[in-house]
Design an enzyme around this catalytic site. Structure first.
Site, PDB file in Angstrom:
ATOM      1  N   HIS A 165      -7.245   0.812  -6.430  1.00 31.14           N
ATOM      2  CA  HIS A 165      -7.432  -0.085  -5.277  1.00 31.14           C
ATOM      3  C   HIS A 165      -8.073  -1.389  -5.780  1.00 31.14           C
ATOM      4  O   HIS A 165      -9.226  -1.692  -5.485  1.00 31.14           O
ATOM      5  CB  HIS A 165      -8.327   0.611  -4.238  1.00 31.14           C
ATOM      6  CG  HIS A 165      -8.328  -0.044  -2.893  1.00 31.14           C
ATOM      7  ND1 HIS A 165      -7.525  -1.120  -2.563  1.00 31.14           N
ATOM      8  CD2 HIS A 165      -9.053   0.224  -1.761  1.00 31.14           C
ATOM      9  CE1 HIS A 165      -7.746  -1.461  -1.311  1.00 31.14           C
ATOM     10  NE2 HIS A 165      -8.662  -0.679  -0.800  1.00 31.14           N
TER      11      HIS A 165
ATOM     12  N   CYS B 239     -16.443   0.918   0.702  1.00 26.13           N
ATOM     13  CA  CYS B 239     -15.218   0.144   0.948  1.00 26.13           C
ATOM     14  C   CYS B 239     -14.795   0.206   2.408  1.00 26.13           C
ATOM     15  O   CYS B 239     -14.080  -0.670   2.865  1.00 26.13           O
ATOM     16  CB  CYS B 239     -14.101   0.648   0.040  1.00 26.13           C
ATOM     17  SG  CYS B 239     -13.776   2.406   0.244  1.00 26.13           S
TER      18      CYS B 239
ATOM     19  N   ARG C 160       0.882  -1.182   0.000  1.00 30.25           N
ATOM     20  CA  ARG C 160       0.000   0.000   0.000  1.00 30.25           C
ATOM     21  C   ARG C 160       0.911   1.220   0.000  1.00 30.25           C
ATOM     22  O   ARG C 160       1.613   1.479   0.969  1.00 30.25           O
ATOM     23  CB  ARG C 160      -0.900  -0.010   1.237  1.00 30.25           C
ATOM     24  CG  ARG C 160      -1.649   1.287   1.431  1.00 30.25           C
ATOM     25  CD  ARG C 160      -2.762   1.175   2.432  1.00 30.25           C
ATOM     26  NE  ARG C 160      -3.871   0.433   1.880  1.00 30.25           N
ATOM     27  CZ  ARG C 160      -5.100   0.394   2.412  1.00 30.25           C
ATOM     28  NH1 ARG C 160      -5.362   1.068   3.511  1.00 30.25           N
ATOM     29  NH2 ARG C 160      -6.064  -0.309   1.846  1.00 30.25           N
TER      30      ARG C 160
ATOM     31  N   ASP D 188     -17.590   6.419  -1.115  1.00 28.58           N
ATOM     32  CA  ASP D 188     -16.312   6.275  -0.408  1.00 28.58           C
ATOM     33  C   ASP D 188     -16.085   7.570   0.371  1.00 28.58           C
ATOM     34  O   ASP D 188     -16.768   8.580   0.155  1.00 28.58           O
ATOM     35  CB  ASP D 188     -15.194   6.030  -1.447  1.00 28.58           C
ATOM     36  CG  ASP D 188     -13.831   5.775  -0.813  1.00 28.58           C
ATOM     37  OD1 ASP D 188     -13.761   5.570   0.418  1.00 28.58           O
ATOM     38  OD2 ASP D 188     -12.822   5.796  -1.549  1.00 28.58           O
TER      39      ASP D 188
HETATM   40  N1   CP Z   1     -11.219  -0.751   2.396  1.00 31.68           N
HETATM   41  C1   CP Z   1      -9.947  -0.736   2.824  1.00 31.68           C
HETATM   42  O1   CP Z   1      -9.009  -0.909   2.052  1.00 31.68           O
HETATM   43  O2   CP Z   1      -9.793  -0.531   4.158  1.00 31.68           O
HETATM   44  P1   CP Z   1      -8.432  -0.297   4.935  1.00 31.68           P
HETATM   45  O3   CP Z   1      -7.925   1.064   4.563  1.00 31.68           O
HETATM   46  O4   CP Z   1      -8.803  -0.399   6.379  1.00 31.68           O
HETATM   47  O5   CP Z   1      -7.453  -1.361   4.532  1.00 31.68           O
HETATM   48  N1  NVA Z   2     -10.284   6.229  -1.157  1.00 32.67           N
HETATM   49  C1  NVA Z   2      -9.936   5.735   0.144  1.00 32.67           C
HETATM   50  C2  NVA Z   2     -10.043   4.259   0.207  1.00 32.67           C
HETATM   51  C3  NVA Z   2      -9.754   3.668   1.561  1.00 32.67           C
HETATM   52  C4  NVA Z   2      -9.837   2.186   1.582  1.00 32.67           C
HETATM   53  C5  NVA Z   2      -8.526   6.169   0.488  1.00 32.67           C
HETATM   54  O1  NVA Z   2      -7.659   6.168  -0.390  1.00 32.67           O
HETATM   55  O2  NVA Z   2      -8.306   6.515   1.640  1.00 32.67           O
END
Ligand code: CP
Ligand code: NVA
Length: 315
Positions: free
Chosen positions: A128, A267, A101, A226
């Site tokens: 994602h 999400c 990530r 989101d």
């Molecule tokens: N939806 C998602 O990716 O959640 P986290 O940021 O908690 O991993």
């Molecule tokens: N768009 C959000 C998704 C989190 C899972 C972010 O990047 O924080």
């Protein structure tokens, strides 16, 4: 293709096979109890996470393997002492797969290019993909099909989840209507729009971007939103974004525009009272916790597929 960097790189057939495998893993988890024995997943994080971190780690544990959490902030890479390329080369000598990530999408691309083992994108500022695979699994379970469905996404359009949804929908031939403010800062990245349009021409998908949330949601089978403040968005932008996105809040009035049978997805993490109200996220049409659970099952399927080469069972 040894990696999952962008869902756009995977064919529709491969995505559907992975969904089938995830359904099998969910129903018969015992069959896969030892599938990752002696295997190690390294998980690199530059941003916070609840679901991605814990579900990947649990996936490895439940399949007899091991996962290492590595905070990039305390790595030579994070301190500017080592390149992404060398990090990838070294990790490939220890681990069977890497999940990362990161902020910059280009860093995941470089990681995958220089890694000898599969690299899974666990979220970048731009995409994602693992989230969207879990979303498709949830839709498939709830609706019994994907073909012919319309997914409405409302809120922040310039968003990793929005982008991956567009690319996934375009690959599989669903329809998507995005409701977001008509400004470059809040609309999907034009490069992603062009890429999705190219894929949509081949699959028969239709993707529309509109400024009116009600128009986006009208008659939809799935309503998705989101956070308005993704992890990488600076706090200084908060007040402006809250005001700009307020007309896109998913509340009961907006949900009434969707089909009676429509489900609600998010999400997570959710900021209740901002992008979604309690009555919707806790209501009978919400599938958000099944969706979160499905991260576990789809991640098991991904690891089985990329690391152990497991094909999906025959339908
Ligand atoms: N939806 C998602 O990716 O959640 P986290 O940021 O908690 O991993
Ligand atoms: N768009 C959000 C998704 C989190 C899972 C972010 O990047 O924080």
């Amino acid at each position: 293709m040894k990696d999952l960097v962008s869902i756009a790189q995977w064919s529709a057939a491969r995505i559907r096979r992975l969904l089938d495998l995830a359904l099998d893993v969910k129903r018969h988890s015992g069959r896969y109890r030892d599938a990752m024995r002696d295997r190690t997943l390294v998980m690199l994080f530059e941003k916070p996470s609840l679901r991605t971190r814990v579900s990947f780690e649990a996936a490895m544990t439940q399949m007899g393997g091991h996962a290492i959490y590595y905070d990039l902030g305390s790595s030579p890479l994070g301190r500017g002492k080592e390149s992404v390329e060398d990090t990838a080369r070294v990790l490939s000598r220890y681990a069977d797969a890497i999940m990362a990530r990161m902020f910059r999408h280009a860093d995941i691309v470089a990681l995958a290019r220089h890694s000898g083992v599969p690299v899974i994108n666990g979220l970048t500022n731009d995409e994602h993909p693992t989230q969207i695979l879990a979303d498709l699994l949830t839709i498939l379970e709830r609706k019994g099909r994907l073909d012919g469905l319309t997914l409405a996404y409302v809120g922040d359009g310039l968003n990793n989840v929005t982008h991956s949804l567009m690319l996934g929908v375009a690959r599989l031939g669903l329809h998507m209507r995005i409701g977001c403010p008509d400004e470059a800062a809040y609309r999907p990245d034009p490069a992603v729009v062009r890429r999705a349009a190219r894929l949509a021409r081949a699959s028969g998908a239709r993707i529309d971007i509109v400024a009116d949330a009600r128009e986006a949601v009208r008659g939809a089978d799935v309503v998705y939103t989101d956070s308005w403040m993704s992890y990488h968005i600076p706090e200084e932008q908060k007040a402006e974004r809250m005001a700009r996105f307020l007309p896109y809040q998913v509340n009961s009035a907006l949900m009434r525009r969707a089909r009676r049978s429509a489900i609600f997805l998010h999400c997570l993490p959710a900021v209740r009272g901002c992008e979604v109200t309690d009555e919707v996220i806790d209501g009978p049409r919400s599938a958000v916790f099944d969706e979160a659970e499905n991260r576990l099952h789809i991640h098991k399927a991904l690891l089985l597929h990329l690391v152990a080469g497991v094909p999906a069972p025959r339908a």
